[in-house]
Write an enzyme that holds these catalytic residues in place. Structure first.
Site, PDB file in Angstrom:
ATOM      1  N   TYR A 473      30.841  17.630  44.890  1.00 36.01           N
ATOM      2  CA  TYR A 473      32.246  17.364  45.215  1.00 36.01           C
ATOM      3  C   TYR A 473      33.146  17.474  43.976  1.00 36.01           C
ATOM      4  O   TYR A 473      33.987  16.620  43.731  1.00 36.01           O
ATOM      5  CB  TYR A 473      32.406  15.997  45.887  1.00 36.01           C
ATOM      6  CG  TYR A 473      31.481  15.771  47.050  1.00 36.01           C
ATOM      7  CD1 TYR A 473      31.186  16.791  47.953  1.00 36.01           C
ATOM      8  CD2 TYR A 473      30.876  14.531  47.255  1.00 36.01           C
ATOM      9  CE1 TYR A 473      30.326  16.585  49.019  1.00 36.01           C
ATOM     10  CE2 TYR A 473      30.016  14.312  48.328  1.00 36.01           C
ATOM     11  CZ  TYR A 473      29.746  15.346  49.197  1.00 36.01           C
ATOM     12  OH  TYR A 473      28.887  15.128  50.254  1.00 36.01           O
ATOM     13  N   HIS A 474      32.973  18.574  43.230  1.00 37.69           N
ATOM     14  CA  HIS A 474      33.775  18.815  42.035  1.00 37.69           C
ATOM     15  C   HIS A 474      34.494  20.172  42.115  1.00 37.69           C
ATOM     16  O   HIS A 474      34.397  20.983  41.191  1.00 37.69           O
ATOM     17  CB  HIS A 474      32.885  18.785  40.786  1.00 37.69           C
ATOM     18  CG  HIS A 474      32.165  17.506  40.565  1.00 37.69           C
ATOM     19  ND1 HIS A 474      31.063  17.406  39.718  1.00 37.69           N
ATOM     20  CD2 HIS A 474      32.367  16.263  41.064  1.00 37.69           C
ATOM     21  CE1 HIS A 474      30.631  16.161  39.714  1.00 37.69           C
ATOM     22  NE2 HIS A 474      31.398  15.444  40.534  1.00 37.69           N
ATOM     23  N   PRO A 475      35.223  20.473  43.184  1.00 32.96           N
ATOM     24  CA  PRO A 475      35.902  21.774  43.261  1.00 32.96           C
ATOM     25  C   PRO A 475      37.036  21.864  42.245  1.00 32.96           C
ATOM     26  O   PRO A 475      37.727  20.883  41.965  1.00 32.96           O
ATOM     27  CB  PRO A 475      36.424  21.813  44.698  1.00 32.96           C
ATOM     28  CG  PRO A 475      36.610  20.375  45.063  1.00 32.96           C
ATOM     29  CD  PRO A 475      35.506  19.635  44.365  1.00 32.96           C
TER      30      PRO A 475
END
Length: 558
Positions: A473-475
């Site tokens: 969850y690091h876009p």
């Protein structure tokens, strides 16, 4: 829907779209001297309540439509057509209110790379003072960490012996140990840092926005931002939808997009800024042909390497309803106990191979075998390492499905599309196994729960990765900083959108390349630094602190 406009009193000098990590920081900094009026537009609701504020409840808000936009990727071609979750915060504080509360600045070399790619003024020497300004670090390397900023950064108590076993196992395997991975030496095993303060999630909303909202010159508007109003090549306001009415907020000076690496490019494209052919296909008039809008999408992937634990000391015994009730009650009354931590209390940053200058693999250690969505790996005591490469060469994109601002965008990361990704994940899994095999884990080690003892060959590991790898969850990266003559850049070094005046982007979408570790800290730093650019202030004096680089990096991975 009917037309209309807000009262003139609600126009502001600066209009910020998004109350997340960068947006909250900018709202506080732009309004703090009282000279400028600021409006923050946020579609999401309140962050009040234990599911957000209790750190141990972190798996709930990121899986709830009340707090999360609920985005999913398109079928990923290199992962067997799987569609992965892409949570983004739809709540006050944005993703800082639904994240895992892990605090990682990134490695200094990450920012030096930014500068080399055209982000002039964003090298480690330039950004280090902004990390110091934003932090109130309780522990860490003296003289390197900030101690008076609004963002409290703490460390867990590490009462469970498994946290210490993990660090000791890393040392026994020959890796470095670090006292502060957010100091000058990221490489090594050590304590993990948290954005938790006095037992509560210390989101950007708690650190920056809520205190600033007491100021008369800062206003929060709850609405859906539909598009940026652009007249004669300059941004003049934001069109919003609330209560089924289309209204316009006017910006006297600037509009700032801080809506996430998914929603910021979406809003630019809805406003006519993006790849001209794509916009024309959807009937959106082209204001600025910027092919880089929505491109360069990056993320971190990770896997859980899970072991059964032979001693009943893990969090498994606390997962029954009675124990959860007691944990919740203690937290509600005292903000202490197992509810007051995210349970990520030990970590590591290591290098995958000789010749890699600085860490490219991250470990989170957790004293239970469980998924982000709360599902157990087995009905047994266990522990796990979340492990994944930091600098994948795969790149994806965000595109519009149609011209309706309420339609979710099309997101495709193209995960694992580069051959190096597969080799790196094999190394990650084998390295995790090597660490769990060290003497420090002898008193605790049972059978391997995942991937499982039968998954050994390159082919078997690749098949496991294809089926089980998950987003961390690091876009980021979809509106990257670059030189003004770079056709792939979206914003210049002062975060001004190239081709449109009075419009900036300031959030994780501007990262030219993803940083090491979790992205909350560098996103807040972007908001801090962007504020000085908008106010015309001289940048903070450059740092002369030199990062530690392993002297054996050319010949050894440890």
């Amino acid at each position: 829907m009917t037309g209309g406009s807000l009262p003139p009193s609600l126009r502001a000098d600066f209009v910020i779209i998004g109350s997340g990590s960068a947006g909250s920081a900018m709202a506080a900094r732009l309004s703090e001297d009282g000279r400028h009026s600021v409006i923050v537009i946020e579609y999401g609701g309140s962050d009040v309540g234990p599911l957000i504020q209790m750190p141990a409840a972190l798996s709930y808000p990121m899986n709830m439509g009340l707090y999360d936009w609920g985005y999913r990727t398109e079928p990923e071609p290199h992962l067997g057509g799987r569609q992965l979750a892409c949570p983004r915060g739809k709540v006050l504080g944005g993703s800082s209110s639904i994240n895992g509360m892990v605090y990682v600045r990134g490695h200094p070399r990450d920012f030096d790379h930014w500068a080399e790619e055209g982000a002039t003024g964003w090298s480690w020497a330039d950004v280090a003072p902004y990390f110091q300004r934003m932090e109130h670090a309780h522990g860490g390397e003296e003289g390197v960490r900030g101690t008076s900023g609004p963002l409290h950064v703490t460390r867990g108590r590490r009462l469970n012996p498994l946290f210490h076993a993990f660090v000791e196992a890393g040392r026994q395997a020959g890796f470095e140990v670090t006292e502060d991975y957010n100091g000058l030496k990221q490489e090594g095993f050590g304590a993990m840092e948290q954005t938790i303060w006095r037992g509560r999630r210390w989101s950007a909303a708690n650190a920056y926005l809520k205190p600033a909202l007491a100021r008369p010159n800062l206003t929060l508007v709850r609405a859906l931002a539909a598009r940026i109003v652009i007249e004669e090549g300059r941004a003049t306001g934001v069109e919003i939808i609330r209560s089924d009415r289309v209204e316009t907020i006017t910006a006297n000076r600037e509009v700032i997009l801080a809506a996430s690496s998914i929603n910021s490019p979406k809003l630019l494209m809805l406003s006519g800024i993006g790849p001209a052919a794509h916009l024309s296909q959807l009937g959106i008039p082209v204001v600025a042909d910027r092919p880089g809008v929505g491109a360069n999408l990056q993320d971190h992937l990770e896997l859980y390497v899970q072991q059964e634990c032979t001693q009943p000391i893990t969090l498994y015994s606390r997962l029954n309803l009675f124990s959860k009730a007691l944990i919740g009650l203690e937290w509600l009354l005292f903000k202490t106990g197992d509810g007051a931590t995210n349970h990520f209390e030990s970590a590591a940053f290591v290098r995958s191979a000789p010749g890699v200058e600085y860490p490219d693999i991250q470990f989170h250690f957790l004293p239970v075998a469980i998924r982000y969505d709360g599902r157990l790996a087995a009905r047994a005591h266990g522990f796990q390492a979340h492990v994944g490469p930091m600098r994948s060469k795969s790149r994806g994109h965000v595109r519009l499905r149609d011209a309706d601002p309420r339609t979710p965008p099309a997101i495709r990361f193209n995960y694992m599309s580069h051959a190096d990704d597969w080799a790196e994940f094999r190394r990650c899994i084998r390295m995790a196994r090597e660490i769990f095999a060290q003497p420090a884990f002898d008193p605790y080690r049972g059978r391997e729960l995942a991937p499982g003892a039968g998954v050994q060959s390159d082919e078997a590991i690749d098949a496991y990765v294809r089926q089980h790898v998950e987003s961390a969850y690091h876009p980021c990266g979809t509106c990257r900083i670059g030189r003004r003559d770079d056709p792939a850049a979206v914003v210049d070094a002062e975060l001004r959108v190239i081709g449109v005046d009075r419009l900036r982007v300031a959030d994780s979408s501007v990262f030219p390349r993803i940083t090491n570790g979790n992205l909350n800290a560098p996103s807040i730093m972007v908001g801090e630094k962007a504020s000085d650019h908008m106010l015309g202030r001289a940048p903070l004096p450059r740092s002369n602190l030199e990062p530690w680089i392993n002297p054996r990096w050319r010949v050894s991975d440890r």
